[in-house]
Write a protein that holds these residues in place. Structure first.
Motif, PDB file in Angstrom:
ATOM      1  N   LYS A 246      13.764 -11.388   2.069  1.00 54.67           N
ATOM      2  CA  LYS A 246      13.929 -11.182   0.644  1.00 54.67           C
ATOM      3  C   LYS A 246      12.645 -10.626   0.023  1.00 54.67           C
ATOM      4  N   ILE A 247      12.683  -9.348  -0.313  1.00 54.94           N
ATOM      5  CA  ILE A 247      11.504  -8.689  -0.860  1.00 54.94           C
ATOM      6  C   ILE A 247      11.189  -9.191  -2.263  1.00 54.94           C
ATOM      7  N   ALA A 248      12.227  -9.453  -3.050  1.00 60.74           N
ATOM      8  CA  ALA A 248      12.008  -9.900  -4.424  1.00 60.74           C
ATOM      9  C   ALA A 248      11.210 -11.197  -4.462  1.00 60.74           C
ATOM     10  N   GLY A 249      11.569 -12.119  -3.543  1.00 53.13           N
ATOM     11  CA  GLY A 249      10.824 -13.373  -3.498  1.00 53.13           C
ATOM     12  C   GLY A 249       9.378 -13.174  -3.098  1.00 53.13           C
TER      13      GLY A 249
ATOM     14  N   ILE B 230       6.605  -0.509   5.141  1.00 52.73           N
ATOM     15  CA  ILE B 230       6.606  -1.961   5.352  1.00 52.73           C
ATOM     16  C   ILE B 230       7.732  -2.612   4.545  1.00 52.73           C
ATOM     17  N   ILE B 231       7.911  -2.171   3.294  1.00 50.42           N
ATOM     18  CA  ILE B 231       8.989  -2.717   2.453  1.00 50.42           C
ATOM     19  C   ILE B 231      10.349  -2.451   3.099  1.00 50.42           C
ATOM     20  N   ALA B 232      10.546  -1.222   3.615  1.00 50.62           N
ATOM     21  CA  ALA B 232      11.827  -0.869   4.244  1.00 50.62           C
ATOM     22  C   ALA B 232      12.079  -1.699   5.494  1.00 50.62           C
ATOM     23  N   ILE B 233      11.049  -1.925   6.299  1.00 53.48           N
ATOM     24  CA  ILE B 233      11.200  -2.727   7.520  1.00 53.48           C
ATOM     25  C   ILE B 233      11.559  -4.171   7.181  1.00 53.48           C
ATOM     26  N   LEU B 234      10.921  -4.723   6.125  1.00 54.23           N
ATOM     27  CA  LEU B 234      11.252  -6.085   5.704  1.00 54.23           C
ATOM     28  C   LEU B 234      12.702  -6.186   5.254  1.00 54.23           C
TER      29      LEU B 234
ATOM     30  N   LEU C 139       9.144   4.240  11.281  1.00 54.89           N
ATOM     31  CA  LEU C 139       7.746   4.423  11.695  1.00 54.89           C
ATOM     32  C   LEU C 139       7.454   5.888  12.012  1.00 54.89           C
ATOM     33  N   ILE C 140       8.367   6.535  12.742  1.00 57.20           N
ATOM     34  CA  ILE C 140       8.166   7.949  13.080  1.00 57.20           C
ATOM     35  C   ILE C 140       8.191   8.810  11.825  1.00 57.20           C
ATOM     36  N   ALA C 141       9.157   8.526  10.929  1.00 55.47           N
ATOM     37  CA  ALA C 141       9.256   9.295   9.687  1.00 55.47           C
ATOM     38  C   ALA C 141       8.014   9.102   8.821  1.00 55.47           C
ATOM     39  N   SER C 142       7.488   7.880   8.789  1.00 52.27           N
ATOM     40  CA  SER C 142       6.276   7.611   7.998  1.00 52.27           C
ATOM     41  C   SER C 142       5.080   8.370   8.560  1.00 52.27           C
ATOM     42  N   TRP C 143       4.948   8.354   9.881  1.00 54.24           N
ATOM     43  CA  TRP C 143       3.836   9.068  10.532  1.00 54.24           C
ATOM     44  C   TRP C 143       3.919  10.564  10.252  1.00 54.24           C
ATOM     45  N   LEU C 144       5.137  11.108  10.365  1.00 52.26           N
ATOM     46  CA  LEU C 144       5.319  12.539  10.085  1.00 52.26           C
ATOM     47  C   LEU C 144       5.055  12.850   8.619  1.00 52.26           C
TER      48      LEU C 144
END
Length: 294
Positions: free
Chosen positions: A99-102, A89-93, A36-41
């Motif tokens: 399962k992101i593929a599903g 969001i994908i990384a957090i999931l 989250l911090i990296a995304s904000w930065l």
């Protein structure tokens, strides 16, 4: 409480108090916080970088399309925000072992089903792309679209936002944009009409006006050239209409027109040149004039 229920509760308590579970939770929490911090930065630095790059391009003498640069800059800033936060969001999931593929497969099927009823959305996106690509109008332009008229504050791939003159904001789907009137592309022109009486000295009035008009470009930088005195445009009764034409930078004509009307009126008063005023005539029963007021 029977034996089976007590065993289930004991197993659940053991799992909750397990060192491995809390270690996994702590690790996942740290990873999510870092993401989250990296995304904000990343979003903040990306927006600053884009803004700085386009600011340098607008200052370059080889690039005069400031309006187009501002529009594309804001659009890219929005795209960066969407892309970075979607990736986050994908990384957090993934960290949560979902399962992101599903999910993506399910989303693809749902998206296909929705797509048949989302033709207007596709039309909005395609139209928005061509508006930006063809530079039909940009952020800061004063335009008119259907009943909406005002200054463009945002152009997206789906909607365009316009702030009206009295504070209202129009949000228009790009797909519904038809004819567009852009007042900010070319220089603005205006005609200023003034009324004089028929017994005024026109030659003297023309000389005074022309001398005054010649001084305006040095005072008003928004003027493109010296305003032109066009002379008499209409004669009606005891009134004569004279006209002045002026060319200004886009959307600067109204202030110049007010200044010229004020100054010419003052010059006429100082030089005793009569200007026409509305008059009301009163007649008696026998048709004779009884009085007059101005």
């Amino acid at each position: 409480m029977d034996w089976f229920s007590e065993r289930v509760l004991n197993n659940l308590w053991d799992k909750l108090m397990s060192e491995k579970l809390w270690e996994t939770i702590m690790t996942a929490s740290i990873k999510i916080t870092v993401i989250l911090i990296a995304s904000w930065l990343a979003v903040r630095l990306g927006k600053k970088f884009i803004k700085k790059v386009f600011l340098m391009r607008m200052r370059s003498p080889l690039d005069h399309s400031e309006r187009r640069q501002t529009t594309i800059s804001r659009l890219l800033q929005s795209v960066i925000s969407y892309a970075v936060y979607f990736s986050a969001i994908i990384a957090i999931l993934s960290i949560l072992n979902i399962k992101i593929a599903g999910l993506l497969a399910g989303a693809g099927i749902v998206g296909l089903a929705i797509g048949f009823g989302a033709q207007s959305l596709v039309k909005d996106v395609i139209t928005g792309f061509f508006i930006i690509f063809e530079d039909q109008f940009g952020v800061g332009d004063y335009i008119k679209i259907n009943a909406a008229e005002g200054t463009v504050v945002e152009i997206g791939l789906r909607t365009t936002k316009i702030n009206g003159a009295t504070g209202e904001q129009f949000i228009i789907p790009n797909g519904s944009i038809g004819d567009v009137v852009n007042y900010s592309v070319n220089n603005s022109k205006i005609y200023i009409d003034l009324q004089m009486t028929t017994d005024a000295n026109f030659e003297r009035a023309e000389s005074i006006i022309q001398k005054y008009l010649n001084t305006l470009p040095e005072i008003h930088k928004e003027l493109v050239a010296v305003p032109v005195f066009l002379g008499v445009q209409n004669v009606k009764g005891t009134e004569v209409t004279i006209r002045i034409a002026a060319e200004t930078l886009p959307q600067q004509q109204y202030g110049v027109a007010r200044t010229i009307r004020r100054d010419v009126t003052k010059l006429f008063e100082e030089n005793n040149i009569p200007m026409a005023h509305p008059k009301m005539m009163f007649y008696g029963v026998n048709g004779n004039e009884e009085g007059r007021s101005e």
